[in-house]
Design a protein around this motif. Structure first.
Motif, PDB file in Angstrom:
ATOM      1  N   LYS A  43     -21.903 -39.562  -9.337  1.00 37.02           N
ATOM      2  CA  LYS A  43     -20.644 -39.214  -8.673  1.00 37.02           C
ATOM      3  C   LYS A  43     -19.482 -39.570  -9.592  1.00 37.02           C
ATOM      4  CE  LYS A  43     -22.334 -38.224  -4.522  1.00 37.02           C
ATOM      5  NZ  LYS A  43     -22.082 -37.080  -3.715  1.00 37.02           N
ATOM      6  N   ASN A  44     -18.514 -38.672  -9.667  1.00 37.90           N
ATOM      7  CA  ASN A  44     -17.337 -38.905 -10.498  1.00 37.90           C
ATOM      8  C   ASN A  44     -16.077 -38.711  -9.678  1.00 37.90           C
ATOM      9  OD1 ASN A  44     -18.732 -39.309 -13.008  1.00 37.90           O
ATOM     10  ND2 ASN A  44     -19.175 -37.125 -12.980  1.00 37.90           N
ATOM     11  N   GLY A  45     -15.141 -39.640  -9.799  1.00 36.09           N
ATOM     12  CA  GLY A  45     -13.855 -39.523  -9.131  1.00 36.09           C
ATOM     13  C   GLY A  45     -13.957 -39.682  -7.628  1.00 36.09           C
ATOM     14  N   TYR A  46     -12.840 -39.454  -6.978  1.00 38.89           N
ATOM     15  CA  TYR A  46     -12.781 -39.534  -5.527  1.00 38.89           C
ATOM     16  C   TYR A  46     -11.565 -38.771  -5.026  1.00 38.89           C
ATOM     17  CZ  TYR A  46      -9.512 -43.361  -6.534  1.00 38.89           C
ATOM     18  OH  TYR A  46      -8.474 -44.116  -7.011  1.00 38.89           O
ATOM     19  N   SER A  47     -11.611 -38.374  -3.772  1.00 38.56           N
ATOM     20  CA  SER A  47     -10.501 -37.658  -3.136  1.00 38.56           C
ATOM     21  C   SER A  47      -9.686 -38.571  -2.237  1.00 38.56           C
ATOM     22  CB  SER A  47     -11.025 -36.494  -2.293  1.00 38.56           C
ATOM     23  OG  SER A  47     -11.600 -35.520  -3.130  1.00 38.56           O
TER      24      SER A  47
ATOM     25  N   THR B 139     -18.394 -42.387  -2.841  1.00 35.63           N
ATOM     26  CA  THR B 139     -18.626 -42.278  -4.280  1.00 35.63           C
ATOM     27  C   THR B 139     -18.650 -43.644  -4.947  1.00 35.63           C
ATOM     28  OG1 THR B 139     -16.276 -41.985  -4.793  1.00 35.63           O
ATOM     29  CG2 THR B 139     -17.583 -39.988  -4.445  1.00 35.63           C
TER      30      THR B 139
ATOM     31  N   ASN C  72      -9.200 -42.908  -0.875  1.00 36.44           N
ATOM     32  CA  ASN C  72      -9.469 -44.319  -1.074  1.00 36.44           C
ATOM     33  C   ASN C  72      -9.040 -45.042   0.201  1.00 36.44           C
ATOM     34  OD1 ASN C  72      -8.068 -47.064  -1.856  1.00 36.44           O
ATOM     35  ND2 ASN C  72      -9.702 -46.716  -3.333  1.00 36.44           N
TER      36      ASN C  72
ATOM     37  N   LYS D 196     -20.720 -48.060  -8.065  1.00 35.57           N
ATOM     38  CA  LYS D 196     -20.541 -46.605  -8.192  1.00 35.57           C
ATOM     39  C   LYS D 196     -21.874 -45.924  -7.914  1.00 35.57           C
ATOM     40  CE  LYS D 196     -19.502 -43.149 -11.717  1.00 35.57           C
ATOM     41  NZ  LYS D 196     -20.707 -42.393 -11.500  1.00 35.57           N
TER      42      LYS D 196
ATOM     43  N   ASP E 208     -15.555 -38.706  -1.606  1.00 34.09           N
ATOM     44  CA  ASP E 208     -15.336 -37.414  -2.259  1.00 34.09           C
ATOM     45  C   ASP E 208     -14.694 -36.436  -1.277  1.00 34.09           C
ATOM     46  OD1 ASP E 208     -17.389 -36.374  -0.640  1.00 34.09           O
ATOM     47  OD2 ASP E 208     -18.836 -36.257  -2.268  1.00 34.09           O
ATOM     48  N   LYS E 209     -14.516 -35.198  -1.706  1.00 35.55           N
ATOM     49  CA  LYS E 209     -13.850 -34.197  -0.864  1.00 35.55           C
ATOM     50  C   LYS E 209     -14.636 -33.853   0.394  1.00 35.55           C
ATOM     51  CE  LYS E 209     -15.720 -30.351  -3.485  1.00 35.55           C
ATOM     52  NZ  LYS E 209     -15.458 -29.309  -4.426  1.00 35.55           N
TER      53      LYS E 209
ATOM     54  N   ASN F 256     -14.212 -45.505  -1.704  1.00 32.15           N
ATOM     55  CA  ASN F 256     -13.770 -44.227  -2.259  1.00 32.15           C
ATOM     56  C   ASN F 256     -14.711 -43.127  -1.782  1.00 32.15           C
ATOM     57  OD1 ASN F 256     -11.664 -45.425  -3.815  1.00 32.15           O
ATOM     58  ND2 ASN F 256     -13.218 -46.122  -5.247  1.00 32.15           N
TER      59      ASN F 256
END
Length: 115
Positions: free
Chosen positions: A24-28, A48, A30, A20, A42-43, A40
């Protein structure tokens, strides 16, 4: 080349590696870039994290190797092709190149636990 700090973990029981990018948190999105390797994004289509299922099999290395905290991941995309390289203890354990059918823009990215 953009450099970011990597936080990596390896779950020996489930044989899963996760790398990771710090902060960075989450992903848009995969993307499965190779058998068992998921990237993964991001937007903004920036990486990320990386997840590798059955990591010791995918990388053909021992589980002990994957427990190391000294990990570097390089991701390069020229619009047409995506290159992914992973180093553990300065040994290249994965080097792959695939067609960029994901729409990832040009990028040259290094994530390193030692930054």
């Amino acid at each position: 080349m953009k450099k970011e700090r990597l936080i990596s973990s390896y779950d020996e029981l489930n044989d899963t590696f996760v790398g990771k990018i710090d902060g960075k948190n989450g992903y848009s999105a995969n993307y499965c870039i190779s058998e068992g390797i998921f990237l993964n994004m991001d937007k903004n289509n920036m990486p990320t994290s990386v997840l590798v299922d059955k990591a010791s099999e995918v990388f053909n290395v021992s589980k002990k190797c994957l427990e190391s905290a000294n990990v570097q991941i390089g991701i390069i995309c020229d619009g047409d092709c995506l290159s992914f390289k992973m180093f553990v203890e300065d040994s290249n354990i994965c080097s792959l190149r695939c067609k960029n059918s994901f729409g990832i823009p040009n990028l040259n990215f290094l994530v390193d636990c030692n930054i």
